[in-house]
Design a protein around this motif. Structure first.
Motif, PDB file in Angstrom:
ATOM      1  N   TYR A 420     -51.281 -15.888   1.515  1.00 11.83           N
ATOM      2  CA  TYR A 420     -50.753 -14.898   0.503  1.00 11.83           C
ATOM      3  C   TYR A 420     -51.068 -13.613   0.981  1.00 11.83           C
ATOM      4  O   TYR A 420     -52.104 -13.182   1.403  1.00 11.83           O
ATOM      5  CB  TYR A 420     -51.249 -14.808  -0.804  1.00 11.83           C
ATOM      6  N   PHE A 422     -51.130  -9.567   0.554  1.00 16.19           N
ATOM      7  CA  PHE A 422     -51.007  -8.749  -0.858  1.00 16.19           C
ATOM      8  C   PHE A 422     -50.007  -7.418  -0.402  1.00 16.19           C
ATOM      9  O   PHE A 422     -50.517  -6.729   0.763  1.00 16.19           O
ATOM     10  CB  PHE A 422     -52.358  -8.089  -0.951  1.00 16.19           C
ATOM     11  N   TYR A 442     -61.395 -13.587  -7.224  1.00 14.54           N
ATOM     12  CA  TYR A 442     -61.270 -12.400  -7.322  1.00 14.54           C
ATOM     13  C   TYR A 442     -61.449 -11.722  -5.798  1.00 14.54           C
ATOM     14  O   TYR A 442     -62.095 -11.945  -4.895  1.00 14.54           O
ATOM     15  CB  TYR A 442     -62.607 -11.718  -8.057  1.00 14.54           C
ATOM     16  N   TYR A 458     -57.743  -7.898  -7.299  1.00 12.18           N
ATOM     17  CA  TYR A 458     -56.742  -8.894  -7.375  1.00 12.18           C
ATOM     18  C   TYR A 458     -57.386 -10.025  -8.017  1.00 12.18           C
ATOM     19  O   TYR A 458     -58.517 -10.501  -7.505  1.00 12.18           O
ATOM     20  CB  TYR A 458     -55.726  -9.239  -6.351  1.00 12.18           C
ATOM     21  N   ILE A 459     -56.786 -10.568  -9.048  1.00 10.19           N
ATOM     22  CA  ILE A 459     -57.319 -11.870  -9.759  1.00 10.19           C
ATOM     23  C   ILE A 459     -56.308 -13.053  -9.613  1.00 10.19           C
ATOM     24  O   ILE A 459     -55.049 -12.761  -9.870  1.00 10.19           O
ATOM     25  CB  ILE A 459     -57.884 -11.656 -11.293  1.00 10.19           C
ATOM     26  N   SER A 460     -56.647 -14.223  -9.283  1.00 11.12           N
ATOM     27  CA  SER A 460     -55.924 -15.414  -9.482  1.00 11.12           C
ATOM     28  C   SER A 460     -56.560 -16.474 -10.200  1.00 11.12           C
ATOM     29  O   SER A 460     -57.713 -16.967  -9.879  1.00 11.12           O
ATOM     30  CB  SER A 460     -55.384 -15.961  -8.113  1.00 11.12           C
ATOM     31  N   GLY A 464     -54.753 -18.934  -5.956  1.00  9.92           N
ATOM     32  CA  GLY A 464     -54.039 -18.158  -5.112  1.00  9.92           C
ATOM     33  C   GLY A 464     -52.527 -18.108  -5.285  1.00  9.92           C
ATOM     34  O   GLY A 464     -51.745 -17.544  -4.536  1.00  9.92           O
ATOM     35  N   ASN A 466     -50.841 -17.232  -7.792  1.00  3.56           N
ATOM     36  CA  ASN A 466     -50.060 -16.088  -8.714  1.00  3.56           C
ATOM     37  C   ASN A 466     -51.395 -15.044  -8.664  1.00  3.56           C
ATOM     38  O   ASN A 466     -52.543 -15.356  -8.736  1.00  3.56           O
ATOM     39  CB  ASN A 466     -49.717 -16.175  -9.983  1.00  3.56           C
ATOM     40  N   TRP A 467     -51.113 -13.624  -8.661  1.00  3.14           N
ATOM     41  CA  TRP A 467     -52.149 -12.927  -8.625  1.00  3.14           C
ATOM     42  C   TRP A 467     -51.733 -11.834  -9.698  1.00  3.14           C
ATOM     43  O   TRP A 467     -50.442 -11.232 -10.000  1.00  3.14           O
ATOM     44  CB  TRP A 467     -52.387 -12.049  -7.337  1.00  3.14           C
ATOM     45  N   THR A 468     -52.768 -11.193 -10.643  1.00  4.90           N
ATOM     46  CA  THR A 468     -52.588  -9.737 -11.041  1.00  4.90           C
ATOM     47  C   THR A 468     -53.637  -8.999 -10.636  1.00  4.90           C
ATOM     48  O   THR A 468     -54.552  -9.183 -10.050  1.00  4.90           O
ATOM     49  CB  THR A 468     -53.209 -10.097 -12.760  1.00  4.90           C
ATOM     50  N   LYS A 469     -53.389  -7.518 -10.833  1.00  8.31           N
ATOM     51  CA  LYS A 469     -54.082  -6.426 -10.495  1.00  8.31           C
ATOM     52  C   LYS A 469     -54.700  -5.579 -11.426  1.00  8.31           C
ATOM     53  O   LYS A 469     -54.178  -5.512 -12.470  1.00  8.31           O
ATOM     54  CB  LYS A 469     -53.141  -5.587  -9.633  1.00  8.31           C
TER      55      LYS A 469
END
Length: 838
Positions: A420, A422, A442, A458-460, A464, A466-469
């Protein structure tokens, strides 16, 4: 060495590239590891190299011995009110009011915590009217005068409250009684800290030179540290330990391997006391691995390396190390950026992974991704949920510098991996740090846009896919850099650099972060890997002293700092006492001095003085003494005058004597009304208890006295005298009286002092002494009219002065001398006075 190599067909490779190009830059892709995986079997040649290096280890392993100092531990009181000083103002009556046992508990408290100020207040011949505490605090608190509460009809008063402003508070207590007398105490202090600011900072290195790029782990009370040190034109990796969790760092515990220039050390705890480490070498075809099987035992430490130049690997830079699969005999894995010309796997600055073959611990394996290039600054972590390694690193692509994430079983040649990139609104992403906690990934990194750098995360939760920020720190016009992630007890920590400082933030979910806490107290070096997190309460960091001097420090959170060094010297318990138990004259001024502060008192000076009726204090002694350490208490004495027998006899008869009696002899003591002892020291924070005054009168010295019952004495007229000591009547004293001159009686008394009365009963003593006195006096002064008497149980004796036979004078001066024969050598009953008889 045996190698494995499988080529991917040109057609398949072309198709794969076409698919990749057609996808967005940040798309999730599944790929297989490059078939150019090399298992570097340690055959005889490499084994020989490693065995040779192992044999050389003992000579490379060195300890620098700088100094060794033995000290005696001392307990230090902190803000301990051991010596309350009370000032009493009297309105003229006999009532007094006193404040004692002043305390603030605790003397160090966090914001919002209670501090209980208490004291005892007593008064005589009246009642307590009011007790108040006057508190002055830091800016935002000001000064307050507050009433104290009485505790259950006792003499104890208290004021219990919380404080919302951090800083040092000063307070004193004052009280009135019902007849108008008042008193107040000296100043006392307590300190309020912000909860997170309970921290101490301890120096690790203080040498002149460059020490930087620390990496540390903890095991029990041991903190194991690796760092880079520039020694002249050479840079070594040093290893040292703290055995008290970062408070002290013994210089005798410095270790290093003499291998040439080395940089950027990294450490990882494998399990229990087993620590592994790595670093970048000037020989950039080498991969080094430190095996500290038992971090508490340096004899178990071994350094290994593999030279990959035979397979055209080179330019290994800034490696990172992580625990891997200990149960499969793969305890560690090293992630590094490197290049190779290996046929079919050629690449430049690609992510590579070095680890042990689980089937043969003497076999090192390297796996790499040759189609991921132009990378730097790798960070790796092991995912125990998937048993795979994860990595993030900087990558230059057609849209600029980004951060890429990969994970998968890199030990399998055909394994699929998740990748991935970013793709953030920031045009530059850099210095990533990866952490896995409970299977959640993280990734913290720098994001730079329009010249401003922030810290983002970023957190999955799905390995890995999908990620949230979240935003950790995004201040405008302030550059936050070099994030470092750590977890403990499901809490996430992030350490980052900002404007010559480093800050720590915490989170339970990686989304919501606490307010930043500054860790340092000196300027921090602006550099990648300038700091490291040891655990949730310990951080190590690099301080910039000057352009040529960097030092390392350890910050400990949750540890109450020692208050600023304070000196508080005092003097107390001033009194008179005899020189020894056998002497009965109080010729010694005794007192106690000490230092109730928490710092050493230097330039300590003592002054002793006395006061006569109607005059000021006259100094009789001044001297500088040795420094007083924190908590020191010393009992001291000053001899006011000699108690030798000859000196006492001289002083009794008013002749020139020694010490403070001087020419006046014993009469000088009759005019002294007080003694004072003063103590001073540099930086003394409280002078209210620096002096003690002792009021005295003549009887306090213990000399006997002869007092006639009236002033007018006439010949042939009986009168009474009283012999007393300390104001107590003396029974059985022999009183000799008549016109006796000092030059006659003095040698007589000296002669008598040589006689041993020890084995003679009291009645015989009297007879023997009187006979000697009578014969001696008559022989020495045949014209003298000498008589004697013995004092009664009330200390009195009746005297009668007969008229002079051969004198036509109308008045005569006579001596009255009292002697005690029980213990004449102890001067119990030796005194004299002169009377004028008419």
């Amino acid at each position: 060495m045996k190698t494995k190599h499988r080529s991917i067909g040109v057609v398949l490779l072309t198709i794969a590239i076409a698919i990749m190009i057609s996808l967005p830059v940040n798309a999730i892709t599944f790929r297989k590891t490059h078939s150019g995986k090399i298992i570097s079997k340690v055959i005889d040649k490499v084994k020989e190299k490693i065995d040779t290096f192992k044999n050389q280890f003992r000579s490379y392993f060195r300890k620098t011995h700088l100094c060794k100092v033995k000290t005696t531990a001392r307990k230090t009181p902190v803000f301990s009110p051991h010596h309350p000083y009370v000032v009493t103002a009297n309105s003229g009556d006999n009532s007094t009011i006193n404040i004692t046992n002043v305390t603030a508990e605790p003397t160090s408290q966090v914001v919002g915590g209670y501090v209980n100020i208490s004291c005892d207040v007593t008064t005589t011949e009246s009642n307590v009217s009011i007790v108040k505490v006057d508190i002055t605090g830091p800016e935002g608190y000001g000064r307050k005068n507050l009433s104290m509460n009485r505790l259950n009809e006792t003499d104890r008063y208290y004021y219990n409250s919380t404080y919302s402003t951090a800083g040092e508070y000063t307070y004193y207590i004052w009280a009135n009684n019902t007849v108008g007398n008042s008193t107040k105490t000296a100043n006392y202090t307590f300190t309020i800290f912000k909860k997170e600011e309970n921290k101490t900072i301890h120096a690790i290195t203080t040498d002149i030179g460059i020490e930087q790029h620390p990496s540390a782990i903890s095991y029990g009370d041991i903190v194991f540290l690796a760092y880079e040190k520039i020694d002249g034109n050479k840079t070594n990796i040093y290893y040292r330990r703290s055995f008290d969790k970062g408070k002290t760092w013994p210089e005798l515990d410095i270790n290093y391997f003499d291998i040439g220039n080395a940089f950027y050390p990294r450490l990882s705890i494998i399990e229990d006391s087993y620590v592994a480490g790595t670093f970048e070498s000037e020989n950039n075809t080498y991969i080094y691995e430190l095996d500290a099987v038992d971090v508490s035992d340096p004899s178990s430490w071994q350094l290994y390396y593999t030279d990959w130049s035979e397979y055209t690997f080179r330019n290994f830079s800034r490696p990172d190390i992580s625990r891997f699969k200990p149960s499969q005999n793969m305890p560690w894995i090293i992630g590094v950026i490197g290049s190779t010309d290996y046929s079919g796997g050629e690449c430049r600055r690609s992510p590579m992974f070095v680890y042990q073959d689980p089937n043969d611990p003497q076999t090192w394996v390297i796996s790499w991704f040759n189609d991921i290039q132009n990378c730097s600054d790798i960070s790796i972590a092991y995912n125990p949920v998937t048993n795979n390694i994860t990595a993030v690193f900087e990558i230059q692509n057609e849209t600029g510098q980004k951060v890429m994430f990969i994970t998968g079983d890199i030990t399998q040649e055909e394994a699929e991996t998740v990748n991935y990139v970013f793709n953030d609104s920031y045009n530059l992403l850099s210095h990533p740090s990866i952490l896995i906690n409970n299977g959640i990934i993280y990734v913290a990194m720098e994001g730079t846009k329009d010249g401003n750098t922030d810290i983002i995360c970023y957190i999955s939760t799905d390995n890995g896919l999908n990620w949230t920020k979240s935003e950790i720190s995004t201040k405008t016009n302030v550059n936050e850099k070099y994030p470092l992630l750590y977890s403990e007890n499901d809490e996430i920590f992030c350490l980052y650099y900002e404007s010559k400082n480093i800050y720590l933030v915490k989170s339970a979910d990686g989304v919501h972060w606490t307010e930043p806490l500054m860790i340092n107290d000196k300027d921090v070096v602006d550099d990648y890997q300038t700091a490291d997190i040891v655990d949730s309460t310990h951080m190590v960091w690099t301080s910039r002293v000057s352009s040529t001097n960097y030092d390392l420090y350890c910050t400990i959170l949750g540890e109450k700092p020692q208050p600023p060094g304070k000196v508080e010297v005092y003097v107390e318990d001033l009194h008179l006492e005899p020189f020894s138990d056998t002497q009965q004259i109080n010729n010694v001024l005794a007192f106690t001095i000490g230092n109730a502060g928490n710092a050493t008192a230097n330039n300590v000076h003592i002054t002793i003085s006395y006061q006569k009726s109607g005059g000021g204090f006259i100094s009789i002694y001044e001297r500088d003494i040795d420094p007083l350490n924190a908590g020191d208490v010393q009992e001291r004495e000053y001899v006011l005058f000699s108690c030798k027998f000859i000196d006492i006899i001289k002083s009794t008869f008013g002749l020139k004597s020694n010490g403070i009696m001087g020419k006046e002899g014993i009469n000088a003591l009759k005019n002294i009304t007080a003694f004072k002892v003063e103590i001073t020291a540099n930086n003394d924070t409280s002078t209210s208890n620096n002096a003690a005054v002792l009021e005295v009168e003549f009887n306090d010295f213990g000399f006997p006295s002869i007092s006639p019952d009236r002033a007018d004495i006439h010949f042939n007229e009986a009168f009474n005298i009283t012999v007393a000591k300390y104001g107590i009547p003396v029974k059985g004293a022999i009183v000799i009286y008549g016109p006796i001159r000092e030059e006659i009686i003095l040698p007589l008394v000296l002669l008598l002092s040589k006689i041993n009365f020890k084995n003679i009963n009291l009645k015989l003593r009297y007879k023997f002494l009187l006979r000697i006195l009578k014969l001696a006096i008559i022989s020495l002064a045949p014209l003298a009219m000498v008589n004697y008497a013995i004092t009664s149980e009330h200390g009195t004796a009746q005297l009668n002065i007969p008229s002079p036979v051969f004198s036509q004078r109308t008045q005569k001066t006579i001596h009255i001398i009292a002697l005690g024969i029980k213990a004449i050598s102890q001067y119990n009953f030796i005194c004299s006075t002169k009377l004028t008889v008419t």
